[in-house]
Every structure is written in C-alpha cells, then in structure tokens.
Design a protein around this motif. Structure first.
Motif, PDB file in Angstrom:
ATOM      1  N   ASP A   1       0.830  -1.203   0.000  1.00 19.64           N
ATOM      2  CA  ASP A   1       0.000   0.000   0.000  1.00 19.64           C
ATOM      3  C   ASP A   1       0.865   1.253   0.000  1.00 19.64           C
ATOM      4  OD1 ASP A   1      -2.246  -1.584   0.072  1.00 19.64           O
ATOM      5  OD2 ASP A   1      -2.431  -1.506   2.261  1.00 19.64           O
ATOM      6  N   GLU A   2       1.956   1.224   0.734  1.00 16.54           N
ATOM      7  CA  GLU A   2       2.835   2.392   0.779  1.00 16.54           C
ATOM      8  C   GLU A   2       3.513   2.609  -0.574  1.00 16.54           C
ATOM      9  OE1 GLU A   2       5.529   2.181   4.006  1.00 16.54           O
ATOM     10  OE2 GLU A   2       3.979   2.137   5.557  1.00 16.54           O
TER      11      GLU A   2
ATOM     12  N   ILE B   1      11.778  11.379  -1.410  1.00 12.19           N
ATOM     13  CA  ILE B   1      12.523  11.611  -0.176  1.00 12.19           C
ATOM     14  C   ILE B   1      11.641  12.319   0.854  1.00 12.19           C
ATOM     15  CG2 ILE B   1      14.478  12.857   0.814  1.00 12.19           C
ATOM     16  CD1 ILE B   1      15.938  12.407  -1.854  1.00 12.19           C
ATOM     17  N   ARG B   2      10.804  13.255   0.394  1.00  9.23           N
ATOM     18  CA  ARG B   2       9.903  13.940   1.329  1.00  9.23           C
ATOM     19  C   ARG B   2       8.936  12.960   1.981  1.00  9.23           C
ATOM     20  NH1 ARG B   2       5.050  15.900   1.922  1.00  9.23           N
ATOM     21  NH2 ARG B   2       4.345  15.034  -0.064  1.00  9.23           N
ATOM     22  N   LEU B   3       8.405  12.029   1.207  1.00  9.59           N
ATOM     23  CA  LEU B   3       7.493  11.031   1.772  1.00  9.59           C
ATOM     24  C   LEU B   3       8.209  10.183   2.823  1.00  9.59           C
ATOM     25  CD1 LEU B   3       5.656   9.833  -1.475  1.00  9.59           C
ATOM     26  CD2 LEU B   3       4.710  11.237   0.348  1.00  9.59           C
ATOM     27  N   ARG B   4       9.472   9.841   2.550  1.00 13.79           N
ATOM     28  CA  ARG B   4      10.251   9.066   3.525  1.00 13.79           C
ATOM     29  C   ARG B   4      10.520   9.884   4.779  1.00 13.79           C
ATOM     30  NH1 ARG B   4      15.777   7.901   3.611  1.00 13.79           N
ATOM     31  NH2 ARG B   4      15.982  10.172   3.460  1.00 13.79           N
ATOM     32  N   ASP B   5      10.921  11.141   4.591  1.00 11.59           N
ATOM     33  CA  ASP B   5      11.259  11.987   5.737  1.00 11.59           C
ATOM     34  C   ASP B   5      10.041  12.265   6.613  1.00 11.59           C
ATOM     35  OD1 ASP B   5      13.826  12.020   4.862  1.00 11.59           O
ATOM     36  OD2 ASP B   5      13.738  14.023   3.958  1.00 11.59           O
ATOM     37  N   GLU B   6       8.869  12.359   5.998  1.00  8.39           N
ATOM     38  CA  GLU B   6       7.645  12.581   6.777  1.00  8.39           C
ATOM     39  C   GLU B   6       7.038  11.277   7.282  1.00  8.39           C
ATOM     40  OE1 GLU B   6       4.948  14.941   4.496  1.00  8.39           O
ATOM     41  OE2 GLU B   6       6.310  16.672   4.389  1.00  8.39           O
ATOM     42  N   ARG B   7       7.750  10.168   7.044  1.00  5.60           N
ATOM     43  CA  ARG B   7       7.363   8.840   7.538  1.00  5.60           C
ATOM     44  C   ARG B   7       6.015   8.370   6.990  1.00  5.60           C
ATOM     45  NH1 ARG B   7       9.343   9.008  13.923  1.00  5.60           N
ATOM     46  NH2 ARG B   7      11.376   9.954  13.518  1.00  5.60           N
ATOM     47  N   LEU B   8       5.704   8.822   5.775  1.00  3.62           N
ATOM     48  CA  LEU B   8       4.518   8.318   5.098  1.00  3.62           C
ATOM     49  C   LEU B   8       4.812   7.004   4.381  1.00  3.62           C
ATOM     50  CD1 LEU B   8       3.118  11.665   3.646  1.00  3.62           C
ATOM     51  CD2 LEU B   8       2.285  10.401   5.630  1.00  3.62           C
TER      52      LEU B   8
ATOM     53  N   THR C   1      12.480   0.964   3.045  1.00  4.98           N
ATOM     54  CA  THR C   1      12.539  -0.122   2.070  1.00  4.98           C
ATOM     55  C   THR C   1      11.662   0.171   0.863  1.00  4.98           C
ATOM     56  OG1 THR C   1      10.795  -1.260   3.310  1.00  4.98           O
ATOM     57  CG2 THR C   1      13.066  -1.864   3.802  1.00  4.98           C
ATOM     58  N   VAL C   2      10.528   0.842   1.083  1.00  4.77           N
ATOM     59  CA  VAL C   2       9.684   1.258  -0.041  1.00  4.77           C
ATOM     60  C   VAL C   2      10.424   2.286  -0.881  1.00  4.77           C
ATOM     61  CG1 VAL C   2       7.528   2.422  -0.651  1.00  4.77           C
ATOM     62  CG2 VAL C   2       7.547   0.733   1.184  1.00  4.77           C
ATOM     63  N   LEU C   3      11.104   3.232  -0.223  1.00  7.63           N
ATOM     64  CA  LEU C   3      11.907   4.211  -0.965  1.00  7.63           C
ATOM     65  C   LEU C   3      12.917   3.515  -1.862  1.00  7.63           C
ATOM     66  CD1 LEU C   3      13.463   7.511   0.146  1.00  7.63           C
ATOM     67  CD2 LEU C   3      15.011   5.719  -0.605  1.00  7.63           C
ATOM     68  N   GLN C   4      13.587   2.498  -1.349  1.00  8.16           N
ATOM     69  CA  GLN C   4      14.597   1.821  -2.147  1.00  8.16           C
ATOM     70  C   GLN C   4      13.996   1.138  -3.371  1.00  8.16           C
ATOM     71  OE1 GLN C   4      16.739  -0.741   0.501  1.00  8.16           O
ATOM     72  NE2 GLN C   4      17.597   0.939   1.690  1.00  8.16           N
ATOM     73  N   ARG C   5      12.814   0.538  -3.213  1.00  5.06           N
ATOM     74  CA  ARG C   5      12.191  -0.155  -4.330  1.00  5.06           C
ATOM     75  C   ARG C   5      11.740   0.811  -5.423  1.00  5.06           C
ATOM     76  NH1 ARG C   5       8.371  -3.866  -0.678  1.00  5.06           N
ATOM     77  NH2 ARG C   5       6.939  -3.609  -2.444  1.00  5.06           N
ATOM     78  N   VAL C   6      11.105   1.910  -5.018  1.00  7.72           N
ATOM     79  CA  VAL C   6      10.676   2.901  -6.004  1.00  7.72           C
ATOM     80  C   VAL C   6      11.886   3.620  -6.591  1.00  7.72           C
ATOM     81  CG1 VAL C   6       9.282   4.969  -6.356  1.00  7.72           C
ATOM     82  CG2 VAL C   6       8.463   3.164  -4.839  1.00  7.72           C
ATOM     83  N   GLN C   7      12.880   3.894  -5.757  1.00 11.26           N
ATOM     84  CA  GLN C   7      14.091   4.553  -6.226  1.00 11.26           C
ATOM     85  C   GLN C   7      14.798   3.738  -7.294  1.00 11.26           C
ATOM     86  OE1 GLN C   7      17.256   6.779  -3.608  1.00 11.26           O
ATOM     87  NE2 GLN C   7      17.729   4.617  -3.598  1.00 11.26           N
TER      88      GLN C   7
END
Length: 543
Positions: A412-413, A488-495, A499-505
């Motif tokens: 979902d994330e 990065i903003r979504l990661r920093d705001e903990r949304l 690990t999701v950042l790494q996959r989309v990145q």
C-alpha cells in the motif's frame, strides 16, 4: 590449497543452493550438510575457519548490506523491544546456557564463554530463514541480530579474560566495557558515515562510487576494533546513516552498478559461510578430548534446548511486563497477540558469529597452562548452530503460516509513493515545460501519461513511466528530479518506509540510466575520457 578451497566452496554454494530451491528445503540446512560432506573428504579434513576471517572479512560486508536494507523507521518505532532483545535477552541466554553447561561438567568460566558465544542470533542466518514475514517482524529480527553481536562479543571478551586469568571479574569493569563497547561503536560508525558521505558528494563516477561502498564497512569496523569498541555496532550505525542520507547524495548510476554487485557478493558470502561452518563439524568431532562424544552430544542438545526455551520464555513474559508498565495508547496500538508473537520467538537461529567466537577461545592461560574445555566449546557451538538451523529454520515457514500474521503494509505504501510521485511531477510540469521550451505535443503526451499514473496508483513497472525516446530528454530529467524530491519527502515525513523508498528509487534509477544512455546530458560530456570518447560513452561502458 587456498585456490582449491575457494573453487570447491563456490561450487558447493551454487549447487546446494540450486538443490535446496528445487527440493524446497531450507538453503542454510543444505549448505551446512554440503559443507559437512566436504569436511569428511581427506583433501579438506584439515581445513580450519580462522575466526579473524569471519570477523574481519565476512562480517563487516554482510552486516553493512543488511543494515542498508533495514528500515530505520521500523527500528525507531520498535526501538525498546529491539534493545531489550539485543542486550537483556543476550545476557539472560548467556547465564542460562552457562548454568546448563556447568551442569554437564564445564567450569564456570568456560561455561560462560560458551554462553556468550551462542547467545546472539546471527544476522546472516536470520536473513536466510525470515522470508514471508511482515516487514515489522523482519526489521525487529534484523535489528536484533545486527546489534546483539556487539553485546555478546563484549561479554565473550570479559569471559575469556576471566577464564585465562588475564583479569578478575568486576561489576564496574564489566559495565564500563559494555558501555564503551556500545558508545564507542556507535560514535565511530557515525563519524565514518559522515566522512564517507562527505566524499560521496564529490564522487560521481560509477566505478569509484561502487568501490567506495565496498571500502566503507571495513573502514568502520577496523577503527572500532582497534579502539576496543564494537566493530559490529560501528558497521550497523554507518549503514543506517548511509541508507538515510544516500538518496540525496549518491548518483543513480552508482546505485545501478553497486546494488547488483552487493547482491551477488552477499549471496556468495552468505552461502560460503554456511558451507565453511559445515566443514568444521568433522574436525570438531575429531578434536573432542575433554569429554566423550556421547556426553558432548547430550550437552549440545541441552544447550540448544536452553537457547530455544530461553527465547520462548522471554517472548511470552517480557511483553506482559511492558504492558503492565506502559499503558500509553500508542503502546497499546502496537501490541500483537500471542499467536503472532511465536514466529519472532521461533526465529532465534545461530550462525557464523557464534562459531567465530568459539574458535577464538584461546588454548592456554596467561600462566602457560592448558585451557581445558575449548574443544567442548567448539563442538557444542557447532551443534547448537546445526540444531537451531534445522529445527527452527526448517519449521519457521510453517510457524509463520500458523501464526496468520497481519499483511505487510509495504505494498500500500508503494502504491502511495508512485501515485504521489506522479501527482508531484504533474504539478511541476508546466514550470519545466516553460523553462525548457518544450513543444506542446510533447508536454501534452507527458501530462496524459502522468495523469494516468496518478489515477491508477501503482503503475505495473518501470516500462509504464514516461518514455524517454518519445519526449524531451531535458524535460524527462527535470521530472525525474521532482519525483526524487517527492520520494525523499514522503520518507522523511514517515509516510513511506525506507525499504519502499529503495524499491521505487530503483525504478527511477533505471529510468535515469536508460535516459543517459539514449540522450547523454550535455553538461556531463565535457570531460574527456582518458581512453578516448566522451564521459557519456564512459557511462555506458561502466553500466
């Protein structure tokens, strides 16, 4: 002989991994079995695994990559149970094992060395058996196994000093050692991480960047060990800080080149460790002198039972103590039932770190006398590794299915991340169209595709992203930067999770590299290539 061992171990890793996947059995178990078969052959019956090979060659690289893949958000959210598992449970397990081993005739100093050796779970073994578990559970297991090595090795050093007569036991001295072990390891790891990130700001060539990623874990581990702090905690701290800062500092071309290298290297190192541990079993049996083989087998079974029972008892008592003391709403929201707690309690497998500690037990005391019981420590430790991997690792998938753990929110994330990235890119599109003087038909097509991605949520794969062959390369690069900033903003705001950042990145990196290969950035082609050709050509060769 060294080349022969390398070839045989590598061949065994590939063959037994393939066989385990075909037979659908636990890979570590089959790799251990294969290593035992190799250790029985006359050509390799004298091969010994030096502890420094595990602690200086294998451990830093494997721990660094595991920490890079560990979710810092989940570590923060579950910090208290992780710390309790990585410290208090290690101490309780060491005491329980020592009492069990003492009942089988080992002296208290030797028994405590054994307890410290088998107390920590192993990050490599945990990663190998934790497939199919939700992200929160996997993160807790990973973080515990990454941190508890430092606790156990510090406790082991104290036990060795007492057993060899180097120093006497003192509560204050032990507390100071453990305190410096943690504080020094974390501080040194943080310093090395900051230095490496400062260098990464100036390194944009893929080969140098990938090479720097190989150097960093060893550069963190060695100074900490020389300062008598925890090299394990230094590597873990360095990896966690790097994973948090790297999306802003590391070029996509470096990640695209370094990630497959790390995946292949850790696959080989993981498998080689299990094979090498299996190869030690025949020599451990042959080297047994202080107690009989049958007595040592019963001792290994009893110690394994103590290890498993202690973890089960801890998992079903400590949470209720925390519940009684902490009644905050956020704490109650994170509680899990006893059924869902079993996989975490059942995943306490031991591995190469325990064996390295056992093999590091000295053979003589400071006054030159023989240290009785070292052979029993090595044999029992190998037995505990084998029993926990077979008993726990082979049955853990069934335990996970029985526990009916909640679904992982990562999917979902990821949909949220892709949808929000497309929306952010669509919002920034007019500004970049005007700045770059993009033709209307190109801008319209880009906007249509972005609207489709934003409406659909998660597009199927990277092929559904903007086609760099059909749109302006400059516009595509600008949109990519908007997406990266939003991610990065979504990661920093903990949304979303790390690990999701790494996959989309990874999808964004692939798109950027594909774009660079097709339409080299004029700003990056000015520097001549020493081999001839442009920097754009050199990027294609390196990738």
């Amino acid at each position: 002989m060294g080349l022969e061992i390398t070839v045989v171990v590598l061949a065994a890793v590939l063959f037994f991994t393939w066989a385990a996947r075909r037979l659908r059995v636990s890979e570590p178990v089959l790799l251990l079995f294969g290593g035992c078969l190799i250790g029985l052959t006359p050509e390799f019956d004298s091969v010994r695994l030096p502890p420094e090979v595990v602690l200086l060659l294998f451990l830093p690289a494997l721990l660094y990559w595991e920490s890079i893949k560990t979710s810092l958000r989940e570590v923060r959210a579950n910090l208290r149970p992780i710390i309790l598992l990585a410290t208090s449970l290690v101490l309780v397990t060491a005491v329980t094992v020592a009492a069990t081993a003492h009942a089988f005739g080992l002296s208290w100093p030797v028994a405590f060395m054994l307890g410290a050796a088998v107390a920590p779970t192993d990050a490599v073994a945990v990663a190998a058996v934790s497939h199919g578990m939700p992200r929160r559970a996997v993160t807790m297991l990973r973080a515990e196994s990454l941190i508890n090595d430092g606790t156990a090795l510090a406790l082991f050093a104290v036990a060795v000093g007492i057993a060899t007569g180097e120093h006497t036991f003192s509560w204050s001295d032990t507390a100071l050692r453990l305190g410096w072990n943690y504080a020094g390891g974390v501080a040194i790891g943080a310093v090395i991480a900051l230095l490496s990130l400062a260098v990464r700001r100036r390194v944009h060539e893929p080969m140098l960047g990938a090479g720097l990623s190989v150097l960093v874990p060893f550069a963190a581990y060695l100074p900490a060990e020389l300062a008598h702090a925890s090299g394990v905690l230094a590597v873990v701290t360095c990896g966690l800080i790097t994973s948090q800062a790297s999306p802003r500092l590391i070029d996509a071309r470096i990640r695209v080149q370094a990630t497959p290298f790390w995946d292949v290297s850790c696959f080989i190192l993981n498998g080689a460790l299990f094979v090498l541990v299996g190869m030690q079993l025949p020599s451990a049996v042959r080297g047994l002198e202080s107690i009989s083989l049958s007595y040592a087998l019963w001792a290994a079974l009893a110690v394994s039972g103590a290890v498993v029972f202690t973890r089960l008892a801890w998992s079903y008592t400590m949470p209720y103590v925390i519940r009684a003391l902490d009644r905050r709403p956020q704490q109650r929201a994170r509680r899990v039932g006893s059924r869902q707690r079993l996989p975490l309690a059942w995943a306490g497998v031991r591995g190469a770190v325990s064996l390295a500690a056992a093999l590091a037990v000295p053979t003589v005391t400071v006054d030159g006398g023989r240290l009785v019981g070292r052979d029993a420590i090595v044999f029992i430790t190998v037995g505990v590794i084998l029993i926990t991997l077979v008993l726990l690792g082979q049955t853990l998938p069934a335990v996970v299915r029985w526990a009916r753990m909640p679904p992982d929110p990562a999917d979902d994330e990821e949909q949220l991340a892709r949808r929000r990235l497309s929306a952010a890119a669509l919002e920034a599109l007019p500004t970049h169209v005007e700045r770059l003087n993009v033709p209307d038909e190109v801008a319209d097509r880009t906007a249509t595709e972005l609207r489709g991605l934003a409406a659909r949520g998660a597009g199927g794969d990277e092929d559904e992203e903007v086609d760099p062959y059909a749109v302006s390369a400059s516009l595509s690069r600008a949109i990519l930067q908007v997406k990266r900033a939003e991610l990065i903003r979504l990661r920093d705001e903990r949304l979303i999770d790390g690990t999701v950042l790494q996959r989309v990145q990874a999808l964004l990196d692939a798109e950027e590299v594909r774009l660079d290969l097709s339409f080299p950035d004029p700003a990056s082609t000015a520097d001549p290539d020493p081999r001839g050709g442009t920097d754009g050509d050199r990027r294609g060769d390196d990738t």
